[in-house]
Design an enzyme around this catalytic site. Structure first.
Site, PDB file in Angstrom:
ATOM      1  N   PRO A  33       0.802  -1.241   0.000  1.00 33.00           N
ATOM      2  CA  PRO A  33       0.000   0.000   0.000  1.00 33.00           C
ATOM      3  C   PRO A  33       0.825   1.277   0.000  1.00 33.00           C
ATOM      4  O   PRO A  33       0.837   2.021   0.977  1.00 33.00           O
ATOM      5  CB  PRO A  33      -0.814  -0.129   1.288  1.00 33.00           C
ATOM      6  CG  PRO A  33       0.066  -0.930   2.207  1.00 33.00           C
ATOM      7  CD  PRO A  33       0.839  -1.874   1.330  1.00 33.00           C
ATOM      8  N   CYS A  34       1.486   1.544  -1.116  1.00 29.52           N
ATOM      9  CA  CYS A  34       2.294   2.758  -1.203  1.00 29.52           C
ATOM     10  C   CYS A  34       1.412   4.008  -1.158  1.00 29.52           C
ATOM     11  O   CYS A  34       1.905   5.103  -0.917  1.00 29.52           O
ATOM     12  CB  CYS A  34       3.153   2.738  -2.467  1.00 29.52           C
ATOM     13  SG  CYS A  34       2.222   2.560  -3.989  1.00 29.52           S
TER      14      CYS A  34
END
Lengths: 198, 162
Positions: free
Chosen positions: A151-152
């Site tokens: 989950p950048c």
């Protein structure tokens, strides 16, 4: 898919000839192209499927085939995530497209940012062992081959600014709103981030 | 990023080969070995192709490459049939299925030609290869490939006129 092709794919899998399986999936943030090797999920992309497949052919193996069965697990989890029923992904990851130890460290740390919380580029640089490498951490996140699952989108600029996103800032905002994200506060970290700004 | 490999050859994702050439390969095999055996040959052709693909040095004629493999699988099928005690042709004539009956009688005539002529005629008319490619596939010059096609056609015309 005809039976003929389905049979071929099944036999290719049995004989270890299916190096990269891919599938496309509709989502609220647009069509995603997913790809997995026998080791795990290797790519999630917002880009044009043909381009993604060419990239995979060049970087991993040209034995790239449409074989959605290998992606069933991650497709189901993405479905659940987008409908708010899942907070963590439980799929094996293949990091083959991450080429340096620093980038790998940044992304592995990113994978552990909890659902609904955010961190800063500086946090990630620090976690990867180089507090000064904020820009490099940003580059590592921008080149994240497995967005959403890694989950950048949960990494923001210090000060709460959205920063960049490979799929465009609109998608980043959508994902953060879906998760009703608030700044991440670690037990050992009392820093408070201001509210999200576009 | 494109599909550049260390060898310098750009190989497209294998899925592209399936999308673009599966129909051609199947059409060729149906003509060359008949509708029933074509299915097995199709599987063998694409599995062989998958096995060899990453090491392929020249990606300029993938269609010809696939048809060359299909041609070898068709030869294997012909040889296997030759070893069987009961000729499959005759059995099939008895246990006719609809798609078998629909297959052009002409292809059955071609299948009775000597091996080289048979291969050359199928590669020319069922797979639409040119003579250079046919030569590469059956291991002769393009002139010899042309000669084999001509001789095969002459043979069939003789049988047809009878």
């Amino acid at each position: 898919m005809t039976d003929r092709i389905a049979t071929l794919i099944a036999r290719a899998e049995q004989e270890g000839l299916l190096d990269v399986a891919y599938a496309t999936v509709d989502s609220p943030v647009g069509m995603l192209t997913l790809a997995a090797t026998p080791k795990g999920l290797v790519r999630v992309s917002y880009s044009d499927t043909d381009r993604v497949l060419e990239e995979l052919a060049g970087e991993i193996s040209p034995r790239v085939l449409a074989a959605p069965a290998r992606l069933d697990g991650v497709r189901r989890e993405l479905d659940e995530y987008f409908s708010g029923r899942r907070r963590d992904f439980d799929v094996a990851i293949d990091w083959s497209l991450v080429h340096t130890p620093f980038r790998r460290a940044v992304l592995e740390r990113t994978a552990r940012i909890p659902y609904g919380q955010t961190a800063t580029y500086r946090d990630m640089a620090e976690a990867a062992g180089n507090r000064a490498a904020v820009r490099a951490a940003g580059t590592a996140l921008g080149a994240n081959p497995i967005p959403v699952v890694v989950p950048c989108h949960r990494v923001l600029r210090s000060g709460g600014d959205m920063g960049q996103y490979a799929g465009g800032v609109e998608r980043k905002r959508y994902l953060l709103e879906l998760e009703q994200a608030r700044p991440w506060t670690r037990v050992s970290d009392t820093r408070v981030h201001p509210p999200l700004r576009g | 990023m494109s599909g550049r490999r260390s060898s310098g050859v750009t190989l497209p994702p294998f899925q592209t080969l399936l999308d673009e050439h599966a129909d051609t390969v199947l059409r060729y095999l149906r003509a060359a070995v008949g509708t029933n055996e074509a299915e097995d040959c199709f599987q063998e052709t694409f599995l062989s192709a998958l096995r060899a693909y990453p090491k392929l040095r020249d990606a300029s004629n993938l269609r010809g490459w696939l048809l060359t493999i299909a041609h070898r699988k068709a030869l294997d099928a012909h040889r296997a049939r030759g070893r069987r005690p009961v000729p499959v042709e005759q059995v099939a004539e008895v246990a006719v299925t609809d798609d078998r009956r629909a297959e052009p009688a002409l292809w059955r005539a071609v299948r009775r030609l000597p091996a080289k002529q048979r291969s050359a005629v199928f590669l020319r008319f069922a797979a639409d290869l040119d003579y250079v490619q046919i030569g590469q596939a059956i291991g002769c010059s393009d002139a010899a490939a042309r000669q084999n096609v001509r001789a095969g056609l002459a043979q069939i015309r003789k049988g047809w006129a009878r």
